[in-house]
Design an enzyme around this catalytic site. Structure first.
Site, PDB file in Angstrom:
ATOM      1  N   LYS A 113       0.883  -1.236  -0.141  1.00 31.51           N
ATOM      2  CA  LYS A 113      -0.039   0.089   0.161  1.00 31.51           C
ATOM      3  C   LYS A 113       0.801   1.392  -0.045  1.00 31.51           C
ATOM      4  CE  LYS A 113      -3.675  -2.736   0.328  1.00 31.51           C
ATOM      5  NZ  LYS A 113      -4.593  -2.596   1.291  1.00 31.51           N
ATOM      6  N   ASP A 114       2.075   1.191   0.522  1.00 30.35           N
ATOM      7  CA  ASP A 114       2.951   2.303   0.537  1.00 30.35           C
ATOM      8  C   ASP A 114       3.206   2.737  -0.808  1.00 30.35           C
ATOM      9  OD1 ASP A 114       3.476   2.621   3.356  1.00 30.35           O
ATOM     10  OD2 ASP A 114       4.922   0.870   3.313  1.00 30.35           O
TER      11      ASP A 114
END
Length: 464
Positions: A113-114
């Protein structure tokens, strides 16, 4: 580039309008009017670019209301070796000829998700600063979106974050990553229910247009097109690392819950990236696997959503799925709205189901026993320590790989986040990055709420 709702609203919007908006006013999701088409010459030109410069080239096809020099500066600030631990940003880990992991979990919260959230934080701050406005972000997480969003938005000017998570259903490490943040603009709300309850609340608030406008509500879930767009980049990056010529095809296996990650692969394939198959890997919450096998989409209620050892995929209502269905149905907004308005899901017609093959999708499922076996296999045969979600992906990838086509499995998180299952599989403690050794012991800041839209609204009203 203009954007339209999946549900038929013909009002065209530009990128920076939908960046801050989330759901369309008619309850649909935004899609570009058409996907830009990439030819052989462009693929050749993009080979060898740094990740940041590749991101600029792809994003600039979809974003024409941010000056090019500003967009280039934003992506170069985002995708650095300092933030992601390696100059390649998403390096391949070759397991054997024709099979590799694409490492997407080297960012600050150890999850894929980063890759998008770090960019989203920069885009939000840029656009809000340009407008002189503030934004209250409402999100839902099954484990990794929340921490990635909070680490990307903490301290950002003009941004508050209200993040909903299912109380007690994340790993201790995942909970600690979120709840230990003490920043004044970060608010963690643990909802008594499952992830789908959290997601339903976010959608209900987003569909209350008066409340949404009054309190400047935006979203960072993958219903936000900007986040999905950022994920398209690593499909191109993985392809270039895995191939020498543009005549080669690759396949991607993607651990899937909310369908955002693999939907980015669908966009990349629709642009012309030579992807043979997009393999959807689910855990015991196998609504998506059932759909791709049968054409029936049957979301389940909270009581039938299993709590598993790959908790970020404990999802039974895939909110990004509507984007694919819109493309499958030729952007027939009325048909999309009718399907997603049916309680209990829907069944495609025989003609509609037959179209799926043309989009390259296949699927499979994995169980807890499969995860343990695959974690052992990866460690003993390939010398790789993988997390539970990546194990779901690798298990299904091994079933779906074809001779002559390289299979890339998207690594979605580092094993440190799911230590209990690693210990069960291998009787060893997964290593943790420096500074995170005792994160569970840090003081926590979290509010527990019932699965009630009005209670969440009241909390937002009291804290903006």
């Amino acid at each position: 580039m203009k954007y339209l709702s999946t549900r038929g609203d013909r009002t065209e919007r530009r990128f920076c309008e939908i960046l801050l908006e989330g759901l369309a006013p008619d309850g649909g999701l935004y899609l570009p009017v058409a996907y830009p088409q990439i030819d052989d010459a462009t693929l050749t030109k993009w080979r060898g670019l740094s990740y940041a410069d590749l991101a600029f080239e792809i994003l600039s096809l979809y974003i024409d209301d941010i000056p090019a020099e500003d967009l280039r500066a934003i992506v170069r600030r985002t995708y650095t070796a300092e933030v992601f631990g390696t100059p390649q940003i998403t390096p391949l880990k070759v397991l054997e000829p024709g099979l590799a992991l694409e490492a997407l979990s080297n960012g600050p919260t150890l999850a894929f998700k980063d890759m998008a959230m770090q960019l989203l934080g920069q885009l939000f701050e840029y656009e809000l600063g340009r407008r002189g406005e503030t934004l209250n972000i409402l999100g839902a997480t099954s484990g990794d979106t929340g921490s990635a969003a909070e680490y990307a938005m903490r301290g950002k000017q003009g941004v508050n974050v209200f993040m909903l998570s299912p109380n007690g259903r994340m790993s201790p490490f995942q909970q600690a990553q979120m709840f230990s943040l003490q920043d004044a603009n970060i608010h963690n709300l643990a909802v008594e229910g499952v992830f789908d309850d959290c997601q339903d609340i976010v959608k209900a608030v987003s569909n209350d247009l008066d409340f949404k406008r009054k309190y400047r509500i935006g979203t960072v879930n993958s219903i936000n097109w900007a986040r999905l767009l950022a994920q398209v980049v690593y499909y191109f990056a993985g392809y270039f690392q895995a191939t020498k010529t543009n005549g080669e095809q690759v396949s991607f296996t993607v651990p899937s819950g909310n369908f955002g990650n693999v939907c980015a692969g669908h966009v990349a394939r629709s642009m012309g990236l030579p992807i043979a198959k997009l393999v959807v890997a689910t855990n015991e919450n196998d609504v998506l696997d059932e759909f791709f096998r049968t054409g029936a989409y049957r979301p389940r209620g909270a009581e039938h959503t299993h709590e598993t050892s790959s908790p970020s995929m404990d999802i039974s209502k895939a909110s990004n799925f509507e984007r694919f269905i819109a493309d499958l149905l030729g952007r027939d907004g009325a048909r999309v709205k009718a399907l997603f308005s049916q309680p209990g899901g829907f069944v495609l017609s025989a003609d509609e189901k037959a179209r799926i093959a043309g989009f390259g999708f296949v699927s499979g499922r994995s169980t807890h026993a499969d995860r343990l076996a695959t974690i052992r296999l990866a460690h003993q045969k390939y010398g790789q320590l993988i997390d539970t979600h990546t194990a779901d992906g690798l298990k299904v990838a091994l079933e779906q790989r074809e001779a002559g086509t390289t299979m890339l499995v998207l690594e979605t998180a580092l094993p440190a986040k799911f230590a209990a299952t690693i210990r069960e599989a291998l009787d060893l403690e997964p290593p943790r990055p420096a500074g995170l050794e005792h994160i569970e012991a840090l003081p926590k800041r979290v509010t527990v709420l019932p699965a009630d839209v009005s209670k969440v609204k009241a909390f937002i009203e009291a804290h903006v």
